[in-house]
Design an enzyme around this catalytic site. Sequence first.
Site, PDB file in Angstrom:
ATOM      1  N   LYS A 109      14.414   6.895   2.140  1.00 22.25           N
ATOM      2  CA  LYS A 109      13.905   6.007   3.200  1.00 22.25           C
ATOM      3  C   LYS A 109      15.027   5.282   3.952  1.00 22.25           C
ATOM      4  O   LYS A 109      14.777   4.611   4.952  1.00 22.25           O
ATOM      5  CB  LYS A 109      12.940   4.972   2.603  1.00 22.25           C
ATOM      6  CG  LYS A 109      11.809   5.567   1.772  1.00 22.25           C
ATOM      7  CD  LYS A 109      10.879   6.410   2.615  1.00 22.25           C
ATOM      8  CE  LYS A 109       9.713   7.007   1.831  1.00 22.25           C
ATOM      9  NZ  LYS A 109       8.673   6.098   1.474  1.00 22.25           N
ATOM     10  N   THR A 150       0.845  -1.198   0.000  1.00 22.40           N
ATOM     11  CA  THR A 150       0.000   0.000   0.000  1.00 22.40           C
ATOM     12  C   THR A 150       0.881   1.250   0.000  1.00 22.40           C
ATOM     13  O   THR A 150       1.938   1.261   0.638  1.00 22.40           O
ATOM     14  CB  THR A 150      -0.889  -0.007   1.262  1.00 22.40           C
ATOM     15  OG1 THR A 150      -1.737  -1.162   1.204  1.00 22.40           O
ATOM     16  CG2 THR A 150      -1.772   1.232   1.331  1.00 22.40           C
ATOM     17  N   THR A 192       4.380   4.217  -3.626  1.00 22.04           N
ATOM     18  CA  THR A 192       5.341   3.367  -4.339  1.00 22.04           C
ATOM     19  C   THR A 192       4.658   2.070  -4.778  1.00 22.04           C
ATOM     20  O   THR A 192       4.837   1.611  -5.914  1.00 22.04           O
ATOM     21  CB  THR A 192       6.563   3.063  -3.450  1.00 22.04           C
ATOM     22  OG1 THR A 192       6.958   4.260  -2.763  1.00 22.04           O
ATOM     23  CG2 THR A 192       7.739   2.576  -4.280  1.00 22.04           C
ATOM     24  N   GLU A 204      -0.727  -5.344   5.879  1.00 22.58           N
ATOM     25  CA  GLU A 204       0.581  -5.514   5.225  1.00 22.58           C
ATOM     26  C   GLU A 204       1.369  -6.626   5.916  1.00 22.58           C
ATOM     27  O   GLU A 204       1.983  -7.474   5.267  1.00 22.58           O
ATOM     28  CB  GLU A 204       1.367  -4.205   5.278  1.00 22.58           C
ATOM     29  CG  GLU A 204       0.784  -3.117   4.387  1.00 22.58           C
ATOM     30  CD  GLU A 204       1.418  -1.746   4.579  1.00 22.58           C
ATOM     31  OE1 GLU A 204       1.179  -0.887   3.725  1.00 22.58           O
ATOM     32  OE2 GLU A 204       2.136  -1.536   5.566  1.00 22.58           O
TER      33      GLU A 204
HETATM   34  C1  5RP Z   1       1.538   2.108   4.125  1.00 25.57           C
HETATM   35  C2  5RP Z   1       3.007   1.863   4.130  1.00 25.57           C
HETATM   36  C3  5RP Z   1       3.804   2.387   2.977  1.00 25.57           C
HETATM   37  O1  5RP Z   1       4.525   1.360   2.423  1.00 25.57           O
HETATM   38  C4  5RP Z   1       4.727   3.467   3.463  1.00 25.57           C
HETATM   39  O2  5RP Z   1       3.984   4.449   4.148  1.00 25.57           O
HETATM   40  C5  5RP Z   1       5.486   4.098   2.300  1.00 25.57           C
HETATM   41  O3  5RP Z   1       4.596   4.849   1.534  1.00 25.57           O
HETATM   42  P1  5RP Z   1       5.022   5.542   0.179  1.00 25.57           P
HETATM   43  O4  5RP Z   1       5.320   4.449  -0.804  1.00 25.57           O
HETATM   44  O5  5RP Z   1       3.805   6.351  -0.214  1.00 25.57           O
HETATM   45  O6  5RP Z   1       6.225   6.410   0.438  1.00 25.57           O
HETATM   46  O7  5RP Z   1       3.562   1.258   5.001  1.00 25.57           O
HETATM   47  O8  5RP Z   1       0.930   1.645   5.292  1.00 25.57           O
END
Ligand code: 5RP
Length: 220
Positions: free
Chosen positions: A121, A28, A31, A103
């Site tokens: 990240k 989710t 990305t 997840e």
């Molecule tokens: C959602 C998540 C996402 O993987 C995390 O927040 C990264 O998000 P993004 O890809 O929008 O940077 O854990 O619950």
Amino acid sequence: MDQDELKRAAALAALEFVVDGEVVGVGTGSTANHFIDGLATIKQRIRGAVASSEASATRLAGHGIRLLDLNDVERMPVYVDGADEIDPGLSMIKGGGGALTREKIVAAVAERFVCICDASKRVRHLGKYPLPVEVIPMARAHVARRLSALGGEPRLREGFVTDNGNQILDVHGLTIDDPVALEAEIDHVAGVVSNGLFAIRGADVLLMAAADGVERRLRS
Ligand code: 5RP
């Protein structure tokens, strides 16, 4: 490349980990959304997908990708998802989008967790990003006191309800020296559904995009 283009590059690199004729676990976030869009281009090669959130399920369905119930799936070679932070041991903080519990469940079934993200990240130590904790609403104050006792500052994610009908406490200021131990300790607090540390089951593969390309790392 801007950050969104980097996310897309990491997401598309994950397509080579998709196994023909098998089920794909789908995460989710922004990305993961790029991954879903890429998966649509090879959808005839897979049996279907299991989504980790209602939002991802809607996007998968919009592309005509067959959605499967996790209870009907025995084998899932790969789960692909983003992260909010990832450390050198491939432990992660996740749940910025609030989907951490589903997840973690889908990832638990998968043989391989492929983390897709941009280089922002990467961290040496987890914890600058507030740690999301999903709580049963009636336990919110109790859980918050226990998280404070662990040295964090829990803040309710205002106006947010998870896909499971629960609330999120975002815990600021935690010192995370041992992610595996802290993940287990928080999970044992009565009223906690799950927490956003993915260390007991971290990533197996990291695909991290930077200006000079997508770096691949395997858990050692
Ligand atoms: C959602 C998540 C996402 O993987 C995390 O927040 C990264 O998000 P993004 O890809 O929008 O940077 O854990 O619950």
